[in-house]
Enzyme design. Structure first.
Site, short mmCIF file in Angstrom:
data_model
loop_
_atom_site.label_atom_id
_atom_site.label_comp_id
_atom_site.label_asym_id
_atom_site.label_seq_id
_atom_site.Cartn_x
_atom_site.Cartn_y
_atom_site.Cartn_z
CG ASP A 60 24.98 59.11 -38.63
OD1 ASP A 60 25.00 58.59 -39.65
OD2 ASP A 60 25.45 58.90 -37.43
CG ASP A 240 21.00 62.22 -32.48
OD1 ASP A 240 21.19 63.47 -32.58
OD2 ASP A 240 21.68 61.29 -32.16
CB CYS A 278 5.14 55.86 -16.81
SG CYS A 278 5.45 55.14 -18.44
CB CYS A 280 5.06 52.93 -21.33
SG CYS A 280 5.86 51.85 -20.07
CB CYS A 283 4.41 51.78 -16.13
SG CYS A 283 6.23 52.45 -16.14
CG HIS A 309 9.81 53.31 -18.34
ND1 HIS A 309 8.54 53.83 -18.05
CD2 HIS A 309 10.56 54.03 -17.94
CE1 HIS A 309 8.79 54.82 -17.33
NE2 HIS A 309 10.16 55.22 -17.18
#
Ligand SMILES: [Zn+2]
Length: 346
Positions: A60, A240, A278, A280, A283, A309
């Site tokens: 930014d 974002d 999920c 991931c 998980c 996660h």
């Protein structure tokens, strides 16, 4: 884009980010300028090398943090004078300086300096801030192009930022003025800062009707899980938000069934994963009961696992959105997400 304020996504190693499939992250110019300093980062080979991240980085302009964190801000047409929130030292951030710092950092996408105003803002204040924002955008672009001429190796894109608070005509004026300057991508700034969500969408739609479809359109600082598909439907390509990482550190998990406040006593003996749907690695391995225990005991591994996660969940929303677009059912996906999140935290 996950947010890595200090060139680090809090609680995640870059290896984990790569595993999660993050293609781009955001780093904050204001923070890196004050510490460790952009010249040091340049000396060490740029931000990619410094933080060992070879995928994309967006920085930014530093403006938003100057306006929200620093003390003694004095805004003139030249730039904004402020005191560091770390050591009280005085600095002047100009459109040229913001561009120069980001060139030193060597990010892939740089943002122009804009004037951020408090909302809700009266019309006259919005008009004068907008006028200055356009002037600053032109100066930033001129400076950037001049540097690019000197340095043919400068591989960076510079985005303009549409402002205009919640006034549709001022938003349109801002978009037209930036289009005239001509940027390779455009951001919509100063939204989702307290105004009703419907108004955020309305302003985004106004602006996106004017911005070219073949250039990236970036809505800054959003959003909640249930809002992301809505913004995409309005034409937004990039977003974002600190929400997935910040919420994780505060034991709030986002799941396909809505929010889970993992410290809740009901999870004490729950052997299910955070989100049964999920995929991931957290998980696949850990239970809600274990996560709850880690947070209750103040173990920082709890925040690390939760962050992993949540970032997976956000990136997966984007993957599902791409799929929904392919199959022509983005509207359905969007309303299902809203319904799941309307119910409130479990
Ligand atoms: Zn997960």
């Amino acid at each position: 884009m996950p947010v890595g304020t200090q060139a680090s996504i809090k609680g995640l190693r870059n290896e984990a980010l790569e595993e999660l499939g993050a293609e781009i992250l955001l780093a904050n110019t204001y923070h890196l300028y004050l510490r460790p300093g952009h010249e040091l980062v340049r000396k060490l080979g740029g931000l990619h090398k410094f933080m060992s991240w070879d995928r994309a980085i967006l920085t930014d302009s530093g403006g938003f943090q100057v306006f929200s964190l620093s003390e003694l801000r004095k805004i003139t047409d030249e730039g904004v004078r402020f005191r560091s929130h770390i050591d009280g030292s005085e600095h002047l951030l100009t459109p040229e300086k913001a561009a120069e710092i980001q060139m030193a950092l060597g990010s892939d996408i740089a943002m122009v300096l804009d004037e951020c105003i408090e909302t809700p803002a009266p019309r006259n204040k919005t008009e004068s801030a907008l006028k200055r924002t356009t002037q600053w955008a032109r100066r930033a672009r001129d400076y950037f192009l001049k540097q690019q001429n000197h340095n043919g190796d400068l591989k960076q894109w510079q985005f303009g930022i549409v402002q205009g608070a919640t006034f549709a005509d001022l938003r349109r004026d801002s978009a037209h003025q930036l289009l005239e300057i001509d940027f390779p991508g455009y951001a919509v700034g100063g939204l989702a800062v307290g105004e009703p969500h419907e108004l955020t969408c309305e302003m985004t739609a106004e602006v996106n009707a004017l911005l070219p479809q073949n250039r990236p359109r970036y809505l800054m600082g959003v959003g909640k899980p249930e809002q992301i598909a809505e913004y995409v439907a309005l034409g937004i390509d990039m977003m974002d938000c600190v929400l997935p990482t910040r919420a994780a550190r505060h034991s709030c998990l986002y799941t396909s069934e809505g929010r889970v406040l993992i410290k809740n006593a009901r999870y004490a003996e729950d052997q299910n994963p955070i989100d049964p749907q999920c995929t991931c690695s957290v998980c696949r391995r850990y239970s809600r009961a274990y996560l709850r225990h880690l947070f209750a005991a103040g173990e920082f591994t709890g925040a690390i696992l939760a962050t992993h996660h949540n970032v997976h969940f956000y990136l997966d929303i984007m993957r599902q959105i791409r799929e929904a677009i392919e199959f022509g059912n983005l509207a359905k996906f969007s309303s299902e997400m809203r319904a799941k999140y309307a119910a409130g935290p479990a």
